[in-house]
Design a protein around this motif. Structure first.
Motif, PDB file in Angstrom:
ATOM      1  N   GLY A  44       0.820  -1.200   0.000  1.00 10.53           N
ATOM      2  CA  GLY A  44       0.000   0.000   0.000  1.00 10.53           C
ATOM      3  C   GLY A  44       0.849   1.244   0.000  1.00 10.53           C
ATOM      4  O   GLY A  44       1.990   1.240   0.440  1.00 10.53           O
ATOM      5  N   ASN A  45       0.312   2.328  -0.533  1.00  9.90           N
ATOM      6  CA  ASN A  45       1.068   3.571  -0.571  1.00  9.90           C
ATOM      7  C   ASN A  45       1.502   3.951   0.832  1.00  9.90           C
ATOM      8  O   ASN A  45       0.708   3.945   1.762  1.00  9.90           O
ATOM      9  N   PRO A  46       2.778   4.312   1.006  1.00  8.76           N
ATOM     10  CA  PRO A  46       3.272   4.639   2.335  1.00  8.76           C
ATOM     11  C   PRO A  46       2.479   5.739   3.019  1.00  8.76           C
ATOM     12  O   PRO A  46       2.316   5.717   4.239  1.00  8.76           O
ATOM     13  N   SER A  47       1.959   6.704   2.270  1.00 12.87           N
ATOM     14  CA  SER A  47       1.172   7.757   2.899  1.00 12.87           C
ATOM     15  C   SER A  47      -0.118   7.208   3.478  1.00 12.87           C
ATOM     16  O   SER A  47      -0.654   7.724   4.458  1.00 12.87           O
ATOM     17  N   ASP A  48      -0.627   6.128   2.877  1.00 11.47           N
ATOM     18  CA  ASP A  48      -1.852   5.522   3.375  1.00 11.47           C
ATOM     19  C   ASP A  48      -1.636   4.817   4.706  1.00 11.47           C
ATOM     20  O   ASP A  48      -2.545   4.701   5.516  1.00 11.47           O
ATOM     21  N   GLY A 186      -4.240   9.531  -4.396  1.00 11.65           N
ATOM     22  CA  GLY A 186      -5.215   9.433  -5.474  1.00 11.65           C
ATOM     23  C   GLY A 186      -5.732   8.029  -5.644  1.00 11.65           C
ATOM     24  O   GLY A 186      -5.090   7.056  -5.266  1.00 11.65           O
ATOM     25  N   THR A 187      -6.936   7.913  -6.192  1.00 10.38           N
ATOM     26  CA  THR A 187      -7.519   6.609  -6.487  1.00 10.38           C
ATOM     27  C   THR A 187      -8.044   6.622  -7.909  1.00 10.38           C
ATOM     28  O   THR A 187      -8.233   7.670  -8.510  1.00 10.38           O
ATOM     29  N   GLY A 188      -8.293   5.434  -8.427  1.00  7.32           N
ATOM     30  CA  GLY A 188      -8.796   5.305  -9.787  1.00  7.32           C
ATOM     31  C   GLY A 188      -7.836   4.526 -10.652  1.00  7.32           C
ATOM     32  O   GLY A 188      -6.641   4.413 -10.345  1.00  7.32           O
ATOM     33  N   ALA A 189      -8.357   3.978 -11.747  1.00  9.45           N
ATOM     34  CA  ALA A 189      -7.573   3.083 -12.598  1.00  9.45           C
ATOM     35  C   ALA A 189      -6.315   3.727 -13.157  1.00  9.45           C
ATOM     36  O   ALA A 189      -5.317   3.051 -13.390  1.00  9.45           O
ATOM     37  N   GLY A 190      -6.322   5.039 -13.368  1.00  7.26           N
ATOM     38  CA  GLY A 190      -5.145   5.708 -13.910  1.00  7.26           C
ATOM     39  C   GLY A 190      -4.444   6.601 -12.914  1.00  7.26           C
ATOM     40  O   GLY A 190      -3.609   7.433 -13.291  1.00  7.26           O
ATOM     41  N   ARG A 192      -2.099   8.064  -9.688  1.00  4.39           N
ATOM     42  CA  ARG A 192      -0.686   7.934  -9.358  1.00  4.39           C
ATOM     43  C   ARG A 192      -0.463   6.752  -8.413  1.00  4.39           C
ATOM     44  O   ARG A 192       0.558   6.064  -8.500  1.00  4.39           O
ATOM     45  N   SER A 193      -1.391   6.514  -7.512  1.00  7.93           N
ATOM     46  CA  SER A 193      -1.270   5.366  -6.609  1.00  7.93           C
ATOM     47  C   SER A 193      -1.124   4.072  -7.398  1.00  7.93           C
ATOM     48  O   SER A 193      -0.253   3.248  -7.109  1.00  7.93           O
ATOM     49  N   VAL A 194      -1.977   3.872  -8.377  1.00  5.85           N
ATOM     50  CA  VAL A 194      -1.929   2.661  -9.193  1.00  5.85           C
ATOM     51  C   VAL A 194      -0.613   2.594  -9.965  1.00  5.85           C
ATOM     52  O   VAL A 194       0.013   1.534 -10.053  1.00  5.85           O
ATOM     53  N   ARG A 195      -0.176   3.713 -10.505  1.00  7.33           N
ATOM     54  CA  ARG A 195       1.069   3.727 -11.276  1.00  7.33           C
ATOM     55  C   ARG A 195       2.272   3.381 -10.394  1.00  7.33           C
ATOM     56  O   ARG A 195       3.203   2.691 -10.834  1.00  7.33           O
ATOM     57  N   ILE A 196       2.244   3.835  -9.144  1.00  9.49           N
ATOM     58  CA  ILE A 196       3.310   3.495  -8.208  1.00  9.49           C
ATOM     59  C   ILE A 196       3.337   1.993  -7.958  1.00  9.49           C
ATOM     60  O   ILE A 196       4.399   1.350  -7.979  1.00  9.49           O
ATOM     61  N   GLU A 197       2.167   1.405  -7.737  1.00 12.60           N
ATOM     62  CA  GLU A 197       2.098  -0.026  -7.444  1.00 12.60           C
ATOM     63  C   GLU A 197       2.499  -0.872  -8.649  1.00 12.60           C
ATOM     64  O   GLU A 197       3.195  -1.883  -8.504  1.00 12.60           O
ATOM     65  N   LEU A 198       2.074  -0.474  -9.832  1.00 10.91           N
ATOM     66  CA  LEU A 198       2.414  -1.242 -11.027  1.00 10.91           C
ATOM     67  C   LEU A 198       3.902  -1.149 -11.329  1.00 10.91           C
ATOM     68  O   LEU A 198       4.508  -2.117 -11.817  1.00 10.91           O
ATOM     69  N   GLN A 199       4.505  -0.005 -11.034  1.00 10.21           N
ATOM     70  CA  GLN A 199       5.954   0.090 -11.227  1.00 10.21           C
ATOM     71  C   GLN A 199       6.684  -0.850 -10.264  1.00 10.21           C
ATOM     72  O   GLN A 199       7.669  -1.498 -10.642  1.00 10.21           O
ATOM     73  N   GLN A 244     -16.705  -7.123  -1.892  1.00 13.16           N
ATOM     74  CA  GLN A 244     -17.860  -6.257  -2.108  1.00 13.16           C
ATOM     75  C   GLN A 244     -18.886  -6.832  -3.067  1.00 13.16           C
ATOM     76  O   GLN A 244     -20.018  -6.373  -3.116  1.00 13.16           O
ATOM     77  N   GLY A 245     -18.436  -7.809  -3.868  1.00 11.66           N
ATOM     78  CA  GLY A 245     -19.339  -8.386  -4.847  1.00 11.66           C
ATOM     79  C   GLY A 245     -19.471  -7.566  -6.113  1.00 11.66           C
ATOM     80  O   GLY A 245     -20.262  -7.904  -7.000  1.00 11.66           O
ATOM     81  N   GLN A 246     -18.703  -6.483  -6.230  1.00 10.78           N
ATOM     82  CA  GLN A 246     -18.728  -5.651  -7.432  1.00 10.78           C
ATOM     83  C   GLN A 246     -17.401  -4.901  -7.558  1.00 10.78           C
ATOM     84  O   GLN A 246     -16.658  -4.772  -6.587  1.00 10.78           O
ATOM     85  N   VAL A 247     -17.128  -4.409  -8.765  1.00 14.76           N
ATOM     86  CA  VAL A 247     -15.872  -3.723  -9.048  1.00 14.76           C
ATOM     87  C   VAL A 247     -16.127  -2.239  -9.249  1.00 14.76           C
ATOM     88  O   VAL A 247     -17.023  -1.852  -9.994  1.00 14.76           O
ATOM     89  N   ASP A 248     -15.331  -1.410  -8.571  1.00 11.22           N
ATOM     90  CA  ASP A 248     -15.428   0.040  -8.694  1.00 11.22           C
ATOM     91  C   ASP A 248     -14.050   0.592  -9.047  1.00 11.22           C
ATOM     92  O   ASP A 248     -13.197   0.789  -8.172  1.00 11.22           O
ATOM     93  N   LYS A 249     -13.796   0.862 -10.318  1.00 20.08           N
ATOM     94  CA  LYS A 249     -12.489   1.310 -10.784  1.00 20.08           C
ATOM     95  C   LYS A 249     -12.072   2.647 -10.166  1.00 20.08           C
ATOM     96  O   LYS A 249     -10.882   2.937 -10.057  1.00 20.08           O
ATOM     97  N   GLU A 250     -13.040   3.444  -9.780  1.00 25.71           N
ATOM     98  CA  GLU A 250     -12.716   4.767  -9.237  1.00 25.71           C
ATOM     99  C   GLU A 250     -12.037   4.687  -7.867  1.00 25.71           C
ATOM    100  O   GLU A 250     -11.451   5.673  -7.416  1.00 25.71           O
ATOM    101  N   THR A 251     -12.113   3.546  -7.223  1.00 19.03           N
ATOM    102  CA  THR A 251     -11.494   3.411  -5.900  1.00 19.03           C
ATOM    103  C   THR A 251     -10.205   2.591  -5.936  1.00 19.03           C
ATOM    104  O   THR A 251      -9.618   2.305  -4.894  1.00 19.03           O
ATOM    105  N   TRP A 252      -9.739   2.207  -7.111  1.00 19.15           N
ATOM    106  CA  TRP A 252      -8.529   1.387  -7.214  1.00 19.15           C
ATOM    107  C   TRP A 252      -7.312   2.127  -6.697  1.00 19.15           C
ATOM    108  O   TRP A 252      -7.151   3.336  -6.914  1.00 19.15           O
ATOM    109  N   THR A 253      -6.432   1.394  -6.029  1.00 18.12           N
ATOM    110  CA  THR A 253      -5.159   1.950  -5.562  1.00 18.12           C
ATOM    111  C   THR A 253      -3.960   1.129  -6.023  1.00 18.12           C
ATOM    112  O   THR A 253      -2.822   1.582  -5.914  1.00 18.12           O
TER     113      THR A 253
END
Length: 284
Positions: A44-48, A186-190, A192-199, A244-253
């Motif tokens: 998880g992001n260190p700030s989190d 930030g959250t969402g499919a694109g 910065r949080s997601v980009r950090i994790e994928l890197q 949750q039983g559903q996917v919400d891309k806006e909350t992705w980290t």
């Protein structure tokens, strides 16, 4: 099986606080625990970390291990899980030290059980493995690997464990390169949080490509499959479907299962950290 039998391990890179115990009080109840797992699992992001742990009070661990006596060679790493994790820590740091040369700073990994005090605040096992920039350490409760299989459906295996550690050390590389200085949230499919994790996933793949240059035997395709399976098991979409039983891309980290697989493979296939620029990638 994984490590060269005669390779020498360096347990000095691991701080073992398992068995320390202490009181535990979780703010937010079970919902808070689920949130911790969903947000922090695999880096998880260190700030989190600091913000989520504000309402968590835990006891401190105490030194209680015999890694220095038990984890001496690659043969020990092939026979004991904790020695194997020591070996992965050694291998990952050996690679990045050679890659970054004088710019690499060794970062210890701390084993703990239940709870631990960190530079990012108090943490519990519910947080999952994480890297803390203020004290530049990786923290992990080794029970996470059982959870990875039982709760998240990963097949497990030695290289699944290696991937987890290599991902966390990917965050250490980002820290050393100043990535966190430009923001982490930030959250969402694109986001910065997601980009950090994928890197960090990509950096884990880079290490796997070069692992046999350290103390490991050549990695097989079956073992790479273990790492890819673990990366997919902790994709945001899969975790959300389970919890949750559903996917919400806006909350992705962290990114989807497919993204995590793809960026690990990018690092594995190229062996080049320069191919891990997720921040300028138009197709995550």
């Amino acid at each position: 099986m994984t490590f060269r039998r005669s390779a020498r391990l360096n347990p000095g890179q691991v701080r073992d606080l398992r068995g320390g115990g202490g009181g535990l009080a979780l703010g937010g109840g079970l919902g808070g625990v689920i949130l911790l797992v969903a947000v922090m699992l695999l880096g998880g992001n260190p700030s989190d970390v600091s913000s989520i742990l504000n309402n968590v009070t835990v006891g401190n661990g105490a030194q209680s291990s015999d890694l220095e006596q038990e984890c001496k060679t690659g043969q020990d790493a092939n026979q004991r899980e904790d020695c194997r994790i020591v070996g992965f820590v050694n291998s990952i740091q050996e690679y990045w030290k050679s890659r970054l040369q004088g710019d690499y700073t060794l970062a210890p990994t701390t084993f703990f059980t239940g709870s631990v005090s960190t530079g990012c605040g108090q943490a519990t096992s519910s947080v999952g493995p994480f890297y803390c920039p203020p004290d530049k350490q990786v923290y992990i409760d080794l029970g996470f690997f059982d959870q990875l299989q039982s709760q998240f459906g990963a097949e497990g295996g030695p290289l699944a464990e290696g991937y987890v550690l290599a991902h966390e050390y990917g965050h250490h590389i980002q820290d050393l390169l100043g990535v966190f200085d430009q923001g982490q949230g930030g959250t969402g499919a694109g986001s910065r949080s997601v980009r950090i994790e994928l890197q960090a996933d990509c950096y884990a793949g880079v290490w796997a490509n070069h692992a046999q240059e350290t103390i490991l035997e050549p990695i097989t395709q079956d073992q790479i499959g273990q790492a890819i399976d673990a990366a997919q098991a902790v994709g945001d979409d899969r975790i959300q479907e389970q919890t949750q039983g559903q996917v919400d891309k806006e909350t992705w980290t962290h990114g989807s299962s497919e993204q995590r697989k793809r960026w690990f493979q990018t690092g594995w296939q190229s062996g080049d950290p320069n191919q891990c620029d997720t921040f300028n990638a138009t197709n995550l």
